[in-house]
Structure formats: C-alpha cells, structure tokens
Design an enzyme around this catalytic site. Structure first.
Site, PDB file in Angstrom:
ATOM      1  N   GLN A 105     100.008  43.132   2.994  1.00  0.00           N
ATOM      2  CA  GLN A 105     100.707  43.742   4.134  1.00  0.00           C
ATOM      3  C   GLN A 105      99.929  43.465   5.411  1.00  0.00           C
ATOM      4  O   GLN A 105     100.389  43.786   6.493  1.00  0.00           O
ATOM      5  CB  GLN A 105     100.816  45.257   3.921  1.00  0.00           C
ATOM      6  CG  GLN A 105     101.602  45.642   2.690  1.00  0.00           C
ATOM      7  CD  GLN A 105     101.422  47.125   2.376  1.00  0.00           C
ATOM      8  OE1 GLN A 105     102.148  47.970   2.863  1.00  0.00           O
ATOM      9  NE2 GLN A 105     100.433  47.431   1.552  1.00  0.00           N
ATOM     10  N   ASN A 106      98.739  42.899   5.271  1.00  0.00           N
ATOM     11  CA  ASN A 106      97.869  42.737   6.438  1.00  0.00           C
ATOM     12  C   ASN A 106      98.296  41.548   7.287  1.00  0.00           C
ATOM     13  O   ASN A 106      98.730  40.520   6.763  1.00  0.00           O
ATOM     14  CB  ASN A 106      96.417  42.565   5.990  1.00  0.00           C
ATOM     15  CG  ASN A 106      95.920  43.790   5.251  1.00  0.00           C
ATOM     16  OD1 ASN A 106      96.565  44.841   5.306  1.00  0.00           O
ATOM     17  ND2 ASN A 106      94.804  43.672   4.561  1.00  0.00           N
ATOM     18  N   ASP A 108      96.053  40.338   9.541  1.00  0.00           N
ATOM     19  CA  ASP A 108      94.791  39.909  10.168  1.00  0.00           C
ATOM     20  C   ASP A 108      94.322  38.509   9.793  1.00  0.00           C
ATOM     21  O   ASP A 108      93.411  37.967  10.416  1.00  0.00           O
ATOM     22  CB  ASP A 108      93.676  40.942   9.889  1.00  0.00           C
ATOM     23  CG  ASP A 108      93.436  41.189   8.387  1.00  0.00           C
ATOM     24  OD1 ASP A 108      93.677  40.277   7.573  1.00  0.00           O
ATOM     25  OD2 ASP A 108      93.003  42.303   8.043  1.00  0.00           O
ATOM     26  N   HIS A 123     104.067  41.286   6.036  1.00  0.00           N
ATOM     27  CA  HIS A 123     104.318  41.877   7.355  1.00  0.00           C
ATOM     28  C   HIS A 123     103.994  40.895   8.480  1.00  0.00           C
ATOM     29  O   HIS A 123     103.825  41.308   9.626  1.00  0.00           O
ATOM     30  CB  HIS A 123     103.537  43.188   7.514  1.00  0.00           C
ATOM     31  CG  HIS A 123     104.079  44.308   6.653  1.00  0.00           C
ATOM     32  ND1 HIS A 123     103.404  45.485   6.433  1.00  0.00           N
ATOM     33  CD2 HIS A 123     105.245  44.409   5.959  1.00  0.00           C
ATOM     34  CE1 HIS A 123     104.136  46.272   5.635  1.00  0.00           C
ATOM     35  NE2 HIS A 123     105.246  45.625   5.330  1.00  0.00           N
ATOM     36  N   CYS A 160     112.355  27.167  25.262  1.00  0.00           N
ATOM     37  CA  CYS A 160     113.541  27.672  25.982  1.00  0.00           C
ATOM     38  C   CYS A 160     113.222  28.699  27.070  1.00  0.00           C
ATOM     39  O   CYS A 160     114.117  29.125  27.788  1.00  0.00           O
ATOM     40  CB  CYS A 160     114.543  28.263  24.985  1.00  0.00           C
ATOM     41  SG  CYS A 160     113.985  29.838  24.287  1.00  0.00           S
ATOM     42  N   THR A 198      95.742  50.292   0.052  1.00  0.00           N
ATOM     43  CA  THR A 198      96.973  50.618   0.774  1.00  0.00           C
ATOM     44  C   THR A 198      97.359  52.064   0.520  1.00  0.00           C
ATOM     45  O   THR A 198      97.171  52.565  -0.594  1.00  0.00           O
ATOM     46  CB  THR A 198      98.142  49.680   0.399  1.00  0.00           C
ATOM     47  OG1 THR A 198      99.336  50.150   1.071  1.00  0.00           O
ATOM     48  CG2 THR A 198      98.408  49.601  -1.093  1.00  0.00           C
ATOM     49  N   SER A 199      97.911  52.712   1.567  1.00  0.00           N
ATOM     50  CA  SER A 199      98.361  54.087   1.410  1.00  0.00           C
ATOM     51  C   SER A 199      99.636  54.152   0.571  1.00  0.00           C
ATOM     52  O   SER A 199     100.062  55.235   0.179  1.00  0.00           O
ATOM     53  CB  SER A 199      98.580  54.741   2.781  1.00  0.00           C
ATOM     54  OG  SER A 199      99.480  53.960   3.537  1.00  0.00           O
TER      55      SER A 199
END
Ligand code: BJW
Length: 252
Positions: A105-106, A108, A123, A160, A198-199
């Site tokens: 999910q990181n 970084d 993510h 663009c 992870t939470s």
C-alpha cells in the site's frame, strides 16, 4: 526473545518452509524504521493533517497547490530515507520463492530501492505524476514532467498543459484494476500470506487477508500492535518488522 514469541517465530518458519508460494502485503509500518511517518498512530500523518484536506479528489480540486505542497514535503522526507532490514528481507524472499508477490500500500518506493522487482504498488507511487485530462499519461520518477518538484507550483502536463496530479490513490478512488487483479491472483494462490505493518482498515486491501484465508493460506501478521486482522491471523509476530523479519529469515 520471550517463549511465546520464539514459539510463534518457530511456527511461522515451519509454515514458510512448507510453502511453495508466498505473498506479502505491506503497509506504512514497514517503512517506519526508515523514518517515514505512518498514517495512523501517535506520530501518524493523520494526527497533524486531515485526510479530507489532502488525500481526496475533492481536496485536489479545491486546493491543488496545497496538495502538491504536501506531497513535495513527503517526497523530501522519503528521498533521504533508506530501505531497512524489513524491506531487505522481503527483497531476498524473491530469490527463495520465484513467484513471491509483494503487494504494497506504500507509495514511498522503498521496496524497489531495496531490490524487490515483483512489487504491486496498490496505492500508486509518490514518484510519479499523471495528467488530470488523460490519466493514461503517467510520468515516471518526475523526470519527464518538469516542475513537479518546484515549490508553490501545480505542474502542467508537458503534452497538453492540463494540471498534473500525484499518481496515488486517494480515498473514494478506485485502485488500478490490473493491480487489484494481480493482488487477487497472489493471495488466492499463495500458501502463506505475510501481512506486515498495516493497520488493516483501508479497503479494498483490508479484504485481501480474508480472501487468502478462504483460499487456504496461512496468515502471518507482523505488527507492533493489535489490528482488526489480529484475531483472524493464524500466527501473530508482535514486534517491529525490521527486527522480526530478519529473525524469521535467520531460521529459514
Ligand atoms: C509497524 C511498525 C513497525 C508501525 N513494524 N509494524 C469498505 C468498507 C469500509 C470503507 C470502505 C470500503 N470500501 C471503500 C471504503 C472507503 C475507503 C476506506 O477503506 N476507508 C477506511 C478508512 C474505512 N477506501 C477507499 O476509498 C479506497 N477506494 C475504494 O475502495 O474505491 C472504491 C471505488 C470503486 C469504483 C469506483 C470508485 C471507487 C481507496 C483507499 C486509498 C487509500 N489512500 C491512502 C493514501 C495514499 C496516498 C498517500 O500516501 O498519500 O493510502 S490513505 C493511507 O492508508 C494510505 C495507506 O496506504 C493506507 C493504509 O495505511 P497503512 O499502510 O495500513 O498505515 P497505518 O498508518 O494505518 O498503519 C501502520 C501500521 O503499522 C499500524 O498497524 C502500526 O501498528 C504498524 N507499525 N511501526 C511493524 N516498525
């Protein structure tokens, strides 16, 4: 090492030795020992910043300059950070299990910097920008999109002229379907799923361990604290990822 912990590490090692396919889900906790702030918890980003003001499409529409400032500040902190022992163990797991899948999910980029190649960045990435008019136009590592690092600026698409946005997934946005499909394949075909730092509350990633379990995988949670996943994990390794993962690796 206390007896209960040593026994859990032993069980995790046995499960991993038997496993033909292994996958891992990681969250902000794995980068905490590299000095990258997590989101929740006492020093988490959401203690000082409101997700609604910075990590939603509505926030970007309202104040794109502010959102860019926040991402530039985070990129500055991460640019000086180094992958830690936890990232390095997961990178070496690719040599041990050829299909080892790392679902993070990181945003970084520390897993790649640690040497992991088979990484699914569910993510997105702080190090990419994408065009708000043509989402398929993604600019890697900011090099092809001048201005993404300039303070006070909302950078423009070189093709663009539309505003660029960070190539991350904000609340209320769908994850890349191809990344989700890879994650589903990995968790439904692995024998062991490691869930690290992870939470386990942000969906749809938070649903993946249950899916893995229904598909027969052993779930090993590595976390300094309890999470909503803890009660359903087969093995809980309580401690910092940068300590626990090397402990496990040494016994493999
Ligand atoms: C350590 C440690 C050490 C510390 N060692 N451990 C179903 C039910 C309920 C809600 C929803 C639902 N479906 C969707 C939702 C809404 C929402 C959601 O889940 N909300 C919840 C908060 C309830 N989900 C979404 O909006 C997602 N989109 C979606 O579902 O779209 C549907 C859709 C379909 C079709 C069309 C349109 C829409 C998107 C979620 C995007 C999340 N984005 C963020 C920001 C990314 C960009 C950025 O970085 O700026 O992602 S929010 C933030 O949370 C970030 C993280 O990746 C994510 C998860 O956080 P993580 O990694 O778990 O970190 P922490 O801080 O929470 O936890 C750290 C953990 O580490 C702790 O447990 C510590 O104890 C531990 N720890 N040190 C080991 N050394």
């Amino acid at each position: 090492m206390d007896v209960g912990h040593a026994e859990s590490v032993g069980r995790a090692v046995e499960a991993l030795k038997r496993a033909r396919a292994v996958a891992a889900i990681t969250g902000a906790g794995i980068s905490a020992e590299s000095g990258v702030p997590t989101f929740r918890g006492p020093d988490g980003l959401w203690r000082n910043f409101r997700a609604e003001d910075l990590a939603t499409p509505e926030a970007f529409a309202r104040a794109p300059g502010l959102v860019w400032e926040w991402y530039r500040w985070r990129r500055g902190r991460i640019a000086g950070a180094q992958p830690n022992a936890g990232h390095l163990v997961l990178a070496r797991f690719e040599d041990r299990w050829p299909d080892f899948a790392l679902l993070t999910q990181n945003v970084d980029g520390l897993h790649r910097r640690a040497g992991s190649r088979n990484v699914v960045e569910l993510h997105g990435s702080l190090w990419r920008a994408r065009c708000t008019a043509e989402p398929a136009r993604v600019f890697d590592e900011m090099q092809q999109a001048p201005g993404t690092g300039d303070p006070g600026r909302v950078p423009a698409c070189p093709a663009c002229g539309a505003p660029l946005r960070p190539d991350v997934v904000w609340f209320g946005e769908a994850l890349d379907p191809a990344a989700v499909a890879r994650a589903h394949d990995a968790v439904t075909s692995c024998d062991v799923l490691l869930v690290v730092g992870t939470s386990a509350i942000v969906y749809p990633v938070a649903a993946l361990p249950a899916l893995a379990r229904r598909s027969g995988a052993t779930i090993i949670e590595v976390n300094v604290d309890r999470t909503p996943l803890t009660a359903d994990a087969d093995i809980v390794l309580r401690g910092a990822a940068g300590v626990v993962l090397p402990e496990v690796e040494r016994l493999l």
